[in-house]
Design a protein around this motif. Structure first.
Motif, PDB file in Angstrom:
ATOM      1  N   CYS A 178       0.867  -1.180   0.000  1.00 52.26           N
ATOM      2  CA  CYS A 178       0.000   0.000   0.000  1.00 52.26           C
ATOM      3  C   CYS A 178       0.904   1.231   0.000  1.00 52.26           C
ATOM      4  N   MET A 179       0.777   2.096  -1.003  1.00 52.42           N
ATOM      5  CA  MET A 179       1.885   2.968  -1.387  1.00 52.42           C
ATOM      6  C   MET A 179       1.762   4.430  -0.955  1.00 52.42           C
ATOM      7  N   CYS A 213      -0.547   6.682  -1.522  1.00 52.58           N
ATOM      8  CA  CYS A 213      -0.737   7.292  -2.838  1.00 52.58           C
ATOM      9  C   CYS A 213      -1.236   8.729  -2.790  1.00 52.58           C
ATOM     10  N   PRO A 251      -6.135   8.288  -2.204  1.00 49.53           N
ATOM     11  CA  PRO A 251      -6.536   6.897  -2.433  1.00 49.53           C
ATOM     12  C   PRO A 251      -7.949   6.803  -3.001  1.00 49.53           C
ATOM     13  N   CYS A 273      -7.530   0.659  -6.980  1.00 49.31           N
ATOM     14  CA  CYS A 273      -6.241   0.875  -6.315  1.00 49.31           C
ATOM     15  C   CYS A 273      -5.306   1.672  -7.217  1.00 49.31           C
ATOM     16  N   VAL A 274      -4.706   2.734  -6.685  1.00 51.88           N
ATOM     17  CA  VAL A 274      -3.814   3.586  -7.482  1.00 51.88           C
ATOM     18  C   VAL A 274      -2.613   2.797  -7.992  1.00 51.88           C
ATOM     19  N   LEU A 275      -2.111   1.877  -7.196  1.00 57.45           N
ATOM     20  CA  LEU A 275      -0.979   1.058  -7.644  1.00 57.45           C
ATOM     21  C   LEU A 275      -1.351   0.275  -8.899  1.00 57.45           C
TER      22      LEU A 275
END
Length: 508
Positions: A46-47, A49, A52, A114-116
């Motif tokens: 989980c980055m 972001c 989110p 999810c942004v990733l």
């Protein structure tokens, strides 16, 4: 954020599934557990972001994008990475009453947003949600919590599916005396009889949560079919408020020649009969419902043993029918899907953060492919008619290929392709083409207004029907949807019902 470089260092991993050839021999859940170290590595992906989208819960182009119950996903991901499992559970329960359900059956629109996922495989949010919930049960953190005080108000919740259970849990938390009325012989609604045991274990998952709710003071009354053996208007006299959570249980039919033949059934009738038989057997012999006792052809009124099975419909219900028929020992299996096969990757008109409409093999199709050698789905196909044998039972399904074209109004319509007829042998046909809305008897007796689609008229956010003190939530209000949307609506209806009863509310 625990590990800023986690999304670079760790690849996406999912729990290992039991082999299809093994799991079709029983009714146990399909997934093995993932070790804690690997779970924490997954949470580290989980980055941070910045903005989110995983918990937005928006509808984009008719599909959910992000978590409909607005789970605080980045927060509990960080807590899992740090090994703070109890805190992660508390954060998860802030928005979701039943993460043990959604961690198993939700299609995870959070992962689609999810942004990733824009550039890499998304975070394994659903796996982590299920792991947090199971850790809570294993450690004894999930226990009955009685409300601090009772309000003296009584609320009837009609229907014990995910919307009804969420409404009941929240209203009980607010101190009201809640009675849940369920027309089947066991509480749980869709969770009990609409989803097979291998996907959502009844004894180990559904019933343990129901037992906690009962100990918290919620009363469940089964075999209570409001509008038939329970008078709807009497409920208005006996209770201070009513929340309707009956679901959208009116199935879409297929009006073609031969529909009346023996062996042609609605999918939900088949799934309900199969699960009911399985649970009854396990009660009789004292075994878990997931064991390899099976339910042979003498146990269920609708059974697939040694039959050529045709499943018509390509959604989750169709997949559940495929998996159930595989466990019952079908001879062959074909799944008819009127839509075209999705692409392997997102199409240009399906950008992030929309739900990714891409090709995948769900658990049922994996099992059919393992046994019969290929994905059982036949795309761009529709049914022309059903053929009968000399006893008035279905013996074959005649199909034809279709092509989607735009008509004069610009709408896509299916056009039959001449010369593409095909005959499939069939002794069991299951109609899994979705649902049209709630059944009418109860709604007529309560005299609530319906919208243009035949659902209960109640604005989202207020959930109030045309009759004062009666609220509606879940599929009976919004139409056929996801379990997680039902939980969202059940919580929302409970909040507005509490406000109606007390003048104010502290429910989220």
């Amino acid at each position: 954020m625990g590990k800023p470089t986690g999304f670079i260092e760790y690849v996406r991993e999912l729990p290992v599934d039991r082999a299809p050839q093994e799991r079709v021999n029983d009714w146990k859940e399909m997934h093995h557990h993932m070790p804690e170290k690997r779970l924490r590595n997954q949470a580290a992906r989980c980055m941070d972001c910045g903005v989110p989208f995983c918990h937005t819960g928006k509808m984009i182009n008719g599909m959910a994008s992000g978590c409909p119950v607005n789970n605080l996903i980045p927060e509990w991901n960080d807590l899992v990475y740090r090994g703070l499992w109890r805190e992660a559970l508390d954060r998860l329960h802030m928005t979701n009453n039943f993460p043990d359900f959604t961690g198993r059956v939700c299609p995870a629109p959070c992962e689609g947003a999810c942004v990733l996922g824009i550039s890499s495989p998304p975070v394994t949010i659903k796996t982590l949600e299920a792991a947090i919930a199971e850790r809570g049960w294993e450690e004894g953190w999930i226990v009955p919590e009685q409300p601090r005080r009772r309000s003296g108000k009584k609320v009837a919740v009609i229907g014990s599916g995910p919307a009804g259970l969420a409404a009941a849990a929240q209203l009980n938390r607010a101190g009201h005396q809640v009675t849940v009325l369920e027309r089947d012989d066991r509480p749980g609604g869709l969770l009990m009889y609409g989803i097979p045991n291998m996907k959502l274990d009844k004894r180990g998952v559904v019933e343990r949560r129901l037992q906690v709710m009962e100990k918290e003071g919620i009363k469940f009354i089964c075999n209570a079919n409001v509008g038939e053996n329970v008078e709807a208007q009497l409920l208005r006299k006996d209770f201070d408020a009513i929340v309707i959570c009956t679901g959208a249980t009116q199935p879409r039919d297929l009006p073609v020649e031969g529909r009346e033949l023996q062996g042609v059934h609605f999918a939900m009738d088949y799934l309900t009969a199969s699960t009911k038989a399985l649970l009854d057997i396990s009660n009789d012999i004292g075994k878990d419902a997931g064991s390899d006792v099976g339910n042979d052809a003498s146990d269920s009124p609708i059974h697939a043993f040694d039959k050529d099975v045709i499943v018509i419909g390509g959604g989750d219900t169709g997949t559940d029918c495929v998996a159930t028929a595989m466990r019952q020992g079908c001879k062959s299996l074909t799944q008819i899907e009127i839509m075209q096969r999705p692409p392997l990757e997102r199409a240009a008109d399906n950008p992030w953060p929309e739900w990714p409409k891409v090709y995948k093999m769900d658990y049922g199709q994996e099992e059919a492919a393992a046994r019969f050698g290929a994905d059982p789905r036949s795309y761009l196909t529709t049914v022309k008619h059903f053929g009968a044998d000399t006893r008035g039972a279905v013996k074959e399904v005649v199909t034809i290929q279709i092509d989607w074209r735009r008509n004069d109004q610009g709408h896509l319509v299916p056009i039959e392709v001449a010369g593409t007829e095909k005959i499939y042998p069939a002794q069991l046909v299951l109609l899994a083409m979705g649902f049209l809305g709630p059944e009418r008897m109860l709604l007529k007796d309560l005299d609530v207004e319906l919208d243009a689609r035949g659902n209960v008229q109640a604005a989202h956010g207020r959930f109030a029907t045309s009759i004062g003190g009666i609220f509606a939530a879940g599929d009976c209000r919004r139409g056929q949807s996801l379990v997680v949307w039902a939980i969202n609506e059940g919580r929302g209806a409970a909040r507005e019902c509490d406000r109606y009863l007390m003048g104010t509310t502290q429910l989220p």
